[in-house]
Design a protein around this motif. Structure first.
Motif, PDB file in Angstrom:
ATOM      1  N   UNK A   5     -27.330 -12.338  58.327  1.00 48.30           N
ATOM      2  CA  UNK A   5     -28.502 -12.669  57.766  1.00 48.30           C
ATOM      3  C   UNK A   5     -28.384 -13.506  56.529  1.00 48.30           C
ATOM      4  N   UNK A   6     -27.689 -13.355  55.676  1.00 49.40           N
ATOM      5  CA  UNK A   6     -27.360 -14.117  54.591  1.00 49.40           C
ATOM      6  C   UNK A   6     -27.105 -15.522  55.165  1.00 49.40           C
ATOM      7  N   UNK A   7     -26.148 -15.760  56.041  1.00 46.78           N
ATOM      8  CA  UNK A   7     -25.967 -17.194  56.706  1.00 46.78           C
ATOM      9  C   UNK A   7     -27.188 -17.845  56.991  1.00 46.78           C
ATOM     10  N   UNK A   8     -28.113 -17.111  57.845  1.00 48.46           N
ATOM     11  CA  UNK A   8     -29.131 -17.457  58.395  1.00 48.46           C
ATOM     12  C   UNK A   8     -30.030 -18.005  57.468  1.00 48.46           C
ATOM     13  N   UNK A   9     -30.405 -17.186  56.502  1.00 48.29           N
ATOM     14  CA  UNK A   9     -31.117 -17.570  55.394  1.00 48.29           C
ATOM     15  C   UNK A   9     -30.844 -18.825  54.409  1.00 48.29           C
ATOM     16  N   UNK A  10     -29.434 -19.294  54.519  1.00 49.57           N
ATOM     17  CA  UNK A  10     -29.072 -20.328  54.077  1.00 49.57           C
ATOM     18  C   UNK A  10     -29.236 -21.741  55.069  1.00 49.57           C
ATOM     19  N   UNK A  11     -29.440 -21.440  56.177  1.00 49.25           N
ATOM     20  CA  UNK A  11     -29.849 -22.420  57.108  1.00 49.25           C
ATOM     21  C   UNK A  11     -28.625 -22.673  57.974  1.00 49.25           C
ATOM     22  N   UNK A  12     -27.633 -21.837  57.904  1.00 49.45           N
ATOM     23  CA  UNK A  12     -26.380 -21.945  58.722  1.00 49.45           C
ATOM     24  C   UNK A  12     -26.606 -21.621  60.170  1.00 49.45           C
ATOM     25  N   UNK A  13     -26.101 -22.150  61.078  1.00 47.95           N
ATOM     26  CA  UNK A  13     -26.312 -21.926  62.466  1.00 47.95           C
ATOM     27  C   UNK A  13     -25.312 -20.810  63.034  1.00 47.95           C
ATOM     28  N   UNK A  14     -25.957 -19.471  63.368  1.00 50.96           N
ATOM     29  CA  UNK A  14     -25.235 -18.330  63.585  1.00 50.96           C
ATOM     30  C   UNK A  14     -25.513 -18.359  65.360  1.00 50.96           C
ATOM     31  N   UNK A  15     -24.490 -18.448  66.018  1.00 51.64           N
ATOM     32  CA  UNK A  15     -24.596 -18.387  67.444  1.00 51.64           C
ATOM     33  C   UNK A  15     -25.298 -17.222  67.961  1.00 51.64           C
ATOM     34  N   UNK A  16     -26.131 -17.335  69.014  1.00 53.24           N
ATOM     35  CA  UNK A  16     -27.032 -16.462  69.578  1.00 53.24           C
ATOM     36  C   UNK A  16     -28.144 -16.060  68.421  1.00 53.24           C
ATOM     37  N   UNK A  17     -28.147 -16.480  67.427  1.00 48.75           N
ATOM     38  CA  UNK A  17     -29.154 -16.231  66.552  1.00 48.75           C
ATOM     39  C   UNK A  17     -29.033 -14.849  65.699  1.00 48.75           C
ATOM     40  N   UNK A  18     -27.937 -14.262  65.784  1.00 50.62           N
ATOM     41  CA  UNK A  18     -27.556 -13.190  64.537  1.00 50.62           C
ATOM     42  C   UNK A  18     -26.466 -12.284  65.378  1.00 50.62           C
ATOM     43  N   UNK A  19     -26.541 -10.963  64.836  1.00 48.19           N
ATOM     44  CA  UNK A  19     -25.580 -10.037  65.488  1.00 48.19           C
ATOM     45  C   UNK A  19     -26.147  -8.842  65.700  1.00 48.19           C
ATOM     46  N   UNK A  20     -25.664  -8.049  66.625  1.00 44.23           N
ATOM     47  CA  UNK A  20     -25.809  -6.623  66.932  1.00 44.23           C
ATOM     48  C   UNK A  20     -24.525  -5.931  67.025  1.00 44.23           C
ATOM     49  N   UNK A  21     -23.587  -6.370  66.488  1.00 46.82           N
ATOM     50  CA  UNK A  21     -22.439  -5.893  66.818  1.00 46.82           C
ATOM     51  C   UNK A  21     -21.652  -6.198  65.441  1.00 46.82           C
ATOM     52  N   UNK A  22     -20.237  -6.166  65.583  1.00 45.80           N
ATOM     53  CA  UNK A  22     -19.308  -6.024  64.376  1.00 45.80           C
ATOM     54  C   UNK A  22     -18.839  -7.613  64.133  1.00 45.80           C
ATOM     55  N   UNK A  23     -19.318  -8.328  65.134  1.00 49.53           N
ATOM     56  CA  UNK A  23     -18.831  -9.756  64.949  1.00 49.53           C
ATOM     57  C   UNK A  23     -19.986 -10.869  64.825  1.00 49.53           C
ATOM     58  N   UNK A  24     -19.840 -11.943  64.049  1.00 42.62           N
ATOM     59  CA  UNK A  24     -20.668 -13.104  64.263  1.00 42.62           C
ATOM     60  C   UNK A  24     -20.119 -14.471  64.310  1.00 42.62           C
ATOM     61  N   UNK A  25     -20.597 -15.347  64.961  1.00 46.21           N
ATOM     62  CA  UNK A  25     -19.971 -16.669  65.378  1.00 46.21           C
ATOM     63  C   UNK A  25     -20.638 -17.536  64.750  1.00 46.21           C
ATOM     64  N   UNK A  26     -20.164 -18.696  63.983  1.00 48.15           N
ATOM     65  CA  UNK A  26     -20.975 -19.648  63.218  1.00 48.15           C
ATOM     66  C   UNK A  26     -20.629 -20.860  63.978  1.00 48.15           C
ATOM     67  N   UNK A  27     -21.450 -21.871  64.012  1.00 47.47           N
ATOM     68  CA  UNK A  27     -21.215 -23.261  64.457  1.00 47.47           C
ATOM     69  C   UNK A  27     -20.770 -24.010  63.226  1.00 47.47           C
ATOM     70  N   UNK A  28     -19.818 -24.086  62.886  1.00 47.82           N
ATOM     71  CA  UNK A  28     -19.231 -24.648  61.480  1.00 47.82           C
ATOM     72  C   UNK A  28     -19.522 -26.238  61.739  1.00 47.82           C
ATOM     73  N   UNK A  29     -19.478 -26.689  62.718  1.00 51.11           N
ATOM     74  CA  UNK A  29     -19.836 -28.034  63.086  1.00 51.11           C
ATOM     75  C   UNK A  29     -21.178 -28.711  62.463  1.00 51.11           C
ATOM     76  N   UNK A  30     -21.819 -27.937  63.397  1.00 45.52           N
ATOM     77  CA  UNK A  30     -23.423 -28.390  62.833  1.00 45.52           C
ATOM     78  C   UNK A  30     -23.931 -28.066  61.645  1.00 45.52           C
ATOM     79  N   UNK A  31     -23.368 -26.745  61.116  1.00 45.92           N
ATOM     80  CA  UNK A  31     -23.576 -26.050  59.797  1.00 45.92           C
ATOM     81  C   UNK A  31     -22.985 -26.944  58.789  1.00 45.92           C
ATOM     82  N   UNK A  32     -21.701 -27.348  58.664  1.00 43.77           N
ATOM     83  CA  UNK A  32     -20.791 -27.857  57.786  1.00 43.77           C
ATOM     84  C   UNK A  32     -20.283 -29.180  57.936  1.00 43.77           C
ATOM     85  N   UNK A  33     -20.349 -29.637  59.106  1.00 46.16           N
ATOM     86  CA  UNK A  33     -19.490 -30.844  59.525  1.00 46.16           C
ATOM     87  C   UNK A  33     -18.050 -30.590  59.614  1.00 46.16           C
TER      88      UNK A  33
END
Ligand SMILES: Cc1ncc(COP(=O)(O)O)c(C=O)c1O
Length: 304
Positions: free
Chosen positions: A247-275
């Motif tokens: 949720x913190x990443x999402x608030x900062x506008x970072x692209x979290x794959x699948x729109x968030x997490x319901x498990x123990x892990x999250x995946x971030x699209x580092x390319x579109x979020x941070x280049x």
């Protein structure tokens, strides 16, 4: 423990296994109780080997498997070209929805009807949302396929009932004991009772040699710990941490794959979020002592 114990309790190829037999029987009993199933094989040395044993038990070479594309969060042992699965079987993939990056059960159904696989695999390396195992069962029934659910990552969440149990929908379930289950490095196979004999024989003598009884003893301890209330509290915290971070990443506008997490892990699209590609991002994080795994993301244009 260096004692050899090929075979199963009370049916060993060696003498001198009476204590080892008790250890293995205890591990099987605790695994069955924890996951509420009738059959468990605690001998796989790893998660990949557990999957390979299942293929050997249920398939013939060149039979068709339908699994999630490695690029979208699947696992090598689910039939990647360079893996045992991809070499001996005909592997077809389903993918995540290109927009939501979530499982699309209608697309999976269409793909299954087109391919007519003998085995469908659900359960992933880097998918962060809940899976509807009942839907997978319906699809498998429609095309006459076995359903394997690989809960390597989420076994701890399932053991504590914080994630849906793949039974009674799955025919077979495989998992590792060293991820969310917080145990020793190893694998386990659970199945419907009617597949027990096939799986036992596929594991030994089909696929593995002697069982690793030291690890099997540690698996018992792990199943015992996972059945304690403290373990459930721990898993709840794991989920809360992952959710808070996503949720913190999402608030900062970072692209979290699948729109968030319901498990123990999250995946971030580092390319579109941070280049940064995943490799560079993982290296930079290591410099500040944060260790994460780089992973392909759905429809990735980078190389693995
Ligand atoms: C879904 C899934 N299955 C199987 C495995 C393989 O486990 P092992 O490394 O024990 O062979 C992994 C490992 O990451 C995994 O994510």
């Amino acid at each position: 423990m260096t004692k050899y114990s090929e075979g199963y309790p009370n049916k060993r190829y060696y003498q001198g296994c009476k204590y080892i037999d008790e250890i293995e029987k205890l591990a099987v009993k605790l695994a069955k109780k924890l996951f509420k199933v009738d059959y468990a094989n605690v001998q796989p040395h790893s998660g990949s080997q557990a999957n390979q044993v299942v293929y050997l038990a249920l398939l013939r070479p060149n039979d068709k498997i339908l699994s999630l594309d490695l690029l979208a969060g699947g696992h090598l042992s689910h039939g990647a070209k360079v893996n045992f699965g991809g070499i001996f079987y005909l592997v077809y993939y389903y993918n995540l929805d290109p927009i939501t990056q979530q499982l699309d059960y209608e697309e999976i159904r269409k793909k299954a009807q087109e391919v007519k696989p003998k085995l469908i695999i659900a359960g992933y390396s880097s998918y962060s949302l809940k899976v509807n195992f009942g839907k997978f069962r319906e699809i498998a029934n429609e095309v006459g396929a076995f359903l394997l659910v690989d809960i390597a990552h989420i076994a701890g969440l399932i053991a504590t009932e914080l994630f849906p149990n793949p039974f009674p929908h799955a025919d077979v379930v495989t998992f590792t004991t060293h991820k969310t289950l917080r145990g020793p490095r190893g694998g386990v196979i659970l199945a419907k009772k009617e597949l027990a004999e096939k799986i036992d024989r596929a594991l030994f003598p089909g696929f593995q040699g002697g069982a690793n009884q030291a690890i099997i003893a540690a698996k018992s301890q792990c199943f015992y710990e996972a059945s304690q209330p403290e373990f459930k509290e721990y898993q709840e915290r794991v989920l809360e941490n992952a959710r808070t971070m996503a949720n913190y990443f999402l608030e900062k506008g970072v692209k979290v794959i699948s729109g968030g997490t319901e498990t123990h892990l999250l995946v971030i699209d580092t390319k579109s979020s941070y280049g940064l590609n995943g490799k560079k991002a993982a290296e930079l994080l290591e410099e500040v002592n944060i260790i994460c795994s780089k992973q392909m993301i759905p429809y990735d244009e980078e190389k693995p």
